[in-house]
Design a protein around this motif. Sequence first.
Motif, mmCIF file in Angstrom:
data_model
loop_
_atom_site.group_PDB
_atom_site.id
_atom_site.type_symbol
_atom_site.label_atom_id
_atom_site.label_comp_id
_atom_site.label_asym_id
_atom_site.label_seq_id
_atom_site.Cartn_x
_atom_site.Cartn_y
_atom_site.Cartn_z
ATOM 1 N N ASP A 1 0.898 -1.433 0.067
ATOM 2 C CA ASP A 1 0.003 -0.026 -0.015
ATOM 3 C C ASP A 1 1.078 1.274 -0.001
ATOM 4 N N SER B 1 -6.448 2.248 -5.327
ATOM 5 C CA SER B 1 -6.916 1.336 -4.379
ATOM 6 C C SER B 1 -8.321 0.800 -4.461
ATOM 7 N N HIS C 1 -4.960 7.174 -4.495
ATOM 8 C CA HIS C 1 -4.326 6.234 -3.579
ATOM 9 C C HIS C 1 -4.116 4.953 -4.321
ATOM 10 N N LEU D 1 -1.519 1.219 -5.033
ATOM 11 C CA LEU D 1 -1.080 -0.105 -4.446
ATOM 12 C C LEU D 1 -0.091 -0.685 -5.431
#
Length: 95
Positions: free
Chosen positions: A7, A33, A66, A68
């Motif tokens: 993450d 995300s 966001h 990952l």
Amino acid sequence: MKFTHYDLGILIKNQVVEVSLSGNAANVYLMESKHFQEYKRARKRFGIGGLMMHTPVRLIVPHSGHWLVTLDFGGFIGKVDSNVKVYPANTSIEP
């Protein structure tokens, strides 16, 4: 299917994500995300990347959000050690 994920939190457009692998080749994906939950359920891959045979792999964040990184073997058996680094936007990285 087993997978590993990192993450990365909130990243801004044009940051560089560098993934280093040691061991087998692996599928490496940079994903938002919002797509990660779908990836975990259905193993569909949404994002930037694919099968990586040589590392380091450098991926550019296309827009702020966001993010990952996921690594998997596409259902095959393998072992890989991994490391992920994030660099500021517009960083010049030597090969």
